[in-house]
Design a protein around this motif. Structure first.
Motif, mmCIF file in Angstrom:
data_model
loop_
_atom_site.group_PDB
_atom_site.id
_atom_site.type_symbol
_atom_site.label_atom_id
_atom_site.label_comp_id
_atom_site.label_asym_id
_atom_site.label_seq_id
_atom_site.Cartn_x
_atom_site.Cartn_y
_atom_site.Cartn_z
ATOM 1 N N GLY A 21 9.043 39.265 42.779
ATOM 2 C CA GLY A 21 8.974 38.919 44.448
ATOM 3 C C GLY A 21 10.021 39.869 44.944
ATOM 4 N N TRP A 22 10.111 39.807 46.472
ATOM 5 C CA TRP A 22 10.962 40.602 46.984
ATOM 6 C C TRP A 22 12.207 39.923 47.028
ATOM 7 C CZ3 TRP A 22 6.981 40.964 51.449
ATOM 8 C CH2 TRP A 22 6.225 42.236 51.610
ATOM 9 N N LEU A 23 13.226 41.055 46.906
ATOM 10 C CA LEU A 23 14.574 40.713 47.232
ATOM 11 C C LEU A 23 15.033 40.946 48.591
ATOM 12 C CD1 LEU A 23 16.290 41.793 43.829
ATOM 13 C CD2 LEU A 23 15.777 39.390 44.408
ATOM 14 N N GLY A 24 14.492 42.007 49.127
ATOM 15 C CA GLY A 24 14.774 42.582 50.381
ATOM 16 C C GLY A 24 13.966 43.720 50.766
ATOM 17 N N ARG A 25 14.164 43.997 51.932
ATOM 18 C CA ARG A 25 13.252 45.359 52.554
ATOM 19 C C ARG A 25 13.795 46.056 53.660
ATOM 20 N NH1 ARG A 25 7.168 43.511 53.789
ATOM 21 N NH2 ARG A 25 7.260 45.607 54.197
ATOM 22 N N GLY A 59 14.076 49.908 56.209
ATOM 23 C CA GLY A 59 13.224 51.005 56.831
ATOM 24 C C GLY A 59 12.904 52.170 55.821
ATOM 25 N N MET A 60 13.673 52.004 54.774
ATOM 26 C CA MET A 60 13.352 53.251 53.833
ATOM 27 C C MET A 60 12.668 52.756 52.440
ATOM 28 S SD MET A 60 16.791 55.593 54.130
ATOM 29 C CE MET A 60 16.152 56.719 52.886
ATOM 30 N N GLY A 61 12.592 51.405 52.301
ATOM 31 C CA GLY A 61 12.088 50.905 50.999
ATOM 32 C C GLY A 61 12.318 49.493 51.110
ATOM 33 N N ALA A 62 11.911 48.836 49.740
ATOM 34 C CA ALA A 62 11.921 47.589 49.533
ATOM 35 C C ALA A 62 12.533 47.261 48.118
ATOM 36 C CB ALA A 62 10.651 46.801 49.532
ATOM 37 N N VAL A 63 13.138 46.063 47.863
ATOM 38 C CA VAL A 63 13.725 46.058 46.477
ATOM 39 C C VAL A 63 12.988 44.644 46.027
ATOM 40 C CG1 VAL A 63 15.792 45.571 45.260
ATOM 41 C CG2 VAL A 63 15.853 46.954 47.076
ATOM 42 N N ILE A 74 10.273 53.093 47.226
ATOM 43 C CA ILE A 74 10.370 53.789 48.071
ATOM 44 C C ILE A 74 9.365 54.057 49.050
ATOM 45 C CG2 ILE A 74 11.422 56.259 48.690
ATOM 46 C CD1 ILE A 74 13.417 54.783 47.119
ATOM 47 N N TYR A 75 9.517 53.892 50.350
ATOM 48 C CA TYR A 75 8.636 54.156 51.322
ATOM 49 C C TYR A 75 8.450 55.679 51.692
ATOM 50 C CZ TYR A 75 8.762 49.316 52.494
ATOM 51 O OH TYR A 75 8.728 47.747 52.397
ATOM 52 N N LEU A 76 7.156 55.997 52.041
ATOM 53 C CA LEU A 76 6.839 57.664 52.128
ATOM 54 C C LEU A 76 6.035 57.470 53.477
ATOM 55 C CD1 LEU A 76 5.416 58.454 48.600
ATOM 56 C CD2 LEU A 76 7.824 58.668 49.686
ATOM 57 N N PRO A 77 7.010 57.729 54.486
ATOM 58 C CA PRO A 77 6.371 58.046 56.098
ATOM 59 C C PRO A 77 5.371 58.892 56.212
ATOM 60 C CG PRO A 77 8.791 57.699 56.061
ATOM 61 C CD PRO A 77 8.320 57.921 54.648
ATOM 62 N N ILE A 96 12.582 53.152 41.519
ATOM 63 C CA ILE A 96 13.856 53.206 40.771
ATOM 64 C C ILE A 96 14.004 51.798 39.921
ATOM 65 C CG2 ILE A 96 16.304 53.787 41.119
ATOM 66 C CD1 ILE A 96 15.550 55.516 43.447
ATOM 67 N N VAL A 97 14.308 51.705 38.970
ATOM 68 C CA VAL A 97 14.586 50.572 38.236
ATOM 69 C C VAL A 97 16.112 50.291 37.901
ATOM 70 C CG1 VAL A 97 14.082 49.113 36.216
ATOM 71 C CG2 VAL A 97 12.313 50.830 37.140
ATOM 72 N N MET A 98 16.906 49.463 38.304
ATOM 73 C CA MET A 98 18.256 49.273 38.458
ATOM 74 C C MET A 98 18.448 47.889 37.734
ATOM 75 S SD MET A 98 19.066 50.063 42.285
ATOM 76 C CE MET A 98 17.774 49.345 42.879
ATOM 77 N N GLU A 99 19.695 47.761 37.527
ATOM 78 C CA GLU A 99 20.385 46.353 37.015
ATOM 79 C C GLU A 99 20.036 45.235 38.060
ATOM 80 O OE1 GLU A 99 24.358 45.250 36.656
ATOM 81 O OE2 GLU A 99 24.915 47.366 37.389
#
Length: 504
Positions: free
Chosen positions: A17-21, A23-27, A44-47, A94-97
């Motif tokens: 599920g989304w945590l947030g989004r 202009g440059m991407g979503a987490v 990462i969004y790719l305009p 990108i995979v993060m904690e």
């Protein structure tokens, strides 16, 4: 997602599920199926790529790798940990904690503003994270509330998407401006390169925003915002207190005059320490007040056996017909007052030894006292003619919290916490937003099971004068168990506040 199956990235990260989004991407919140742990995955969004694959030299791919490299080379509890980078269908992930809690931006939206000491505590941890990054040659370049995560007492700096590494090729052309306009340092707007001082400027803007609820420089569009950064002067915050000298030093427009990390750190520590010391004093005062005002009183001192002769209570003695003897002693019943010393005990013994003589004199004028009914006495002499001790009704006992609305105040919305101990005659009123505390004392009319009236009196140190000294408070528990608060400053009928509180 489709058909009830979660999407999997890199053959192991299941997106839940989304945590947030932005202009440059979503987490995304995701689950690492290989290691069995929850993680955060940044898409990462790719305009202009139309969701199709792009080459490895695409700036978006290089920027994602740069972010991962910047965070991965840093080892600090205040900096988000990067686990992996996945390129799937030509798109970077990108995979993060996974950091629990929300962002500082979310906390500001929820509370309106944060207290001076909370801002200092957050600023101290962000400053330590920046110092660690700067020592390793990494400039964040986008410090702002949205990129600061709050996980209980832990503060985490995240999103190194536009970070600069001192040993890597630049991704932007010379003079190109990147970052959030309201948080850009003046020298960056003027085309000068980023330095550690530019991150500290952004930290100053972040702290100002947190303690006031709004950024110090803002406009109707990007151009006017940048003009305000270059030429404007921030208003002195009403609630910054000891934090203001730090923020003011970080917002020096000349980077050479701006506070360094080593200069700012002891100032932030002093704000945190001052709050801790004041909190300790408050706890001591509260404990002393509870002991002093407990309905059952403090621990009684050992009593001295009285002589066989009893003395009638003063209210039961009929004065003689004629003048009384000047200077006649008055018997005072023992009330078990706190702080009694051996000298007081000696005086009590002396008074009791004289009781026989006093009683004989009373006998001559009034005759024998009316006989009491058989059995042990259930009243004390001091209770005659005086009201009984009032206690807070049981329905109000506990800790209540919520937000108050005060349209006519300098702060129109503030957090309030009200606490009543069981069988107590007093309570405590606290606002972390205003950084003030008050005592609450029962007032007339007498409380009922569902409603009571109290006098509110300020007990905390308030050098800025944010808080009123005294106020009238009416509390009512409704049928749903909520606490309705009606507040009015004494001497100013227009200064009113209301709130609905819940037991926490």
């Amino acid at each position: 997602m489709s058909g009830g199956s979660a999407r999997v990235v890199g053959d192991r990260y299941r997106l839940d599920g989304w945590l947030g989004r932005g202009g440059m991407g979503a987490v995304w919140q995701a689950h690492d199926t290989l290691l069995g742990r929850d993680v955060a995955v940044k898409e990462i969004y790719l305009p202009g790529a139309d969701d199709g694959p792009v080459g490895a030299d695409d700036p978006a791919i290089r920027r994602a790798m740069r972010e991962a490299q910047a965070a991965a080379r840093l080892r600090h509890p205040g900096i988000v940990t990067v686990h992996d980078v996945v390129v799937q269908d030509g798109r970077p992930w990108i995979v993060m904690e996974l950091v629990g809690g929300g962002s500082l931006a979310g906390a500001i939206r929820e509370h309106g503003l944060l207290t001076e000491h909370r801002c200092a505590a957050i600023g101290l941890q962000v400053l330590d994270a920046l110092r660690a990054a700067h020592r390793d040659g990494v400039l964040h370049r986008d410090v702002k509330p949205a990129n600061i995560l709050l996980d209980g007492d832990r503060v985490v700096l995240t999103d190194f998407g536009i970070a600069a590494l001192d040993d890597a090729t630049a991704l932007t052309t010379t003079g190109q401006m990147i970052g959030s306009p309201a948080y850009l340092a003046p020298e960056r707007i003027n085309g000068r390169p980023a330095t550690a001082a530019t991150d500290l400027w952004a930290l100053g803007v972040t702290l100002y925003t947190a303690v006031t609820g709004r950024p110090p420089f803002h406009g109707t569009d990007t151009q006017s915002t940048l003009a305000a950064v270059l030429h404007g002067r921030p208003e002195t915050p009403a609630h910054a207190g000891l934090l203001w000298p730090v923020v003011k030093g970080l917002l020096a427009k000349d980077p050479a005059r701006r506070l360094t990390a080593d200069q700012a750190r002891p100032l932030l520590e002093a704000v945190v320490r001052a709050h801790a010391e004041e909190s300790g004093r408050k706890r001591t005062r509260r404990a002393a007040r509870r002991d002093r005002l407990r309905p059952d009183g403090p621990e009684p001192a050992p009593t001295v056996p009285a002589p066989p002769v009893t003395v009638a209570a003063p209210t039961a003695v009929r004065p003689p017909d004629g003048p009384t003897a000047a200077g006649a002693p008055t018997a005072v019943p023992d009330r078990g007052l706190p702080g009694r010393r051996p000298l007081i005990a000696l005086i009590v013994v002396s008074a009791l030894l004289a009781a026989g003589a006093i009683a004989r004199e009373v006998w001559q004028y009034t005759g024998p006292a009316e006989s009491a009914p058989p059995g042990p006495s259930t009243t004390t002499p001091s209770s005659a003619g005086s009201p009984s001790v009032k206690a807070v009704p049981a329905a109000f006992v506990g800790r209540w919290s919520g937000r108050a609305s005060q349209p006519g105040g300098s702060v129109t919305s503030w957090k309030v916490t009200i606490t009543f101990a069981e069988a107590a005659a007093v309570g405590e009123f606290e606002s972390s937003t205003l950084n003030c505390t008050w005592s609450l004392t029962l007032a007339d009319p007498a409380p009922t099971e569902r409603e009571m009236h109290l006098l509110q009196e300020k007990t905390s140190w308030d050098p800025i004068g944010n808080c009123v000294t005294t106020a009238d408070l009416t509390l009512r528990v409704d049928q749903r168990g909520r606490l309705e608060m009606r507040w009015q400053a004494i001497g100013d009928k227009s200064n009113q506040a209301t709130a609905w509180l819940t037991r926490s």
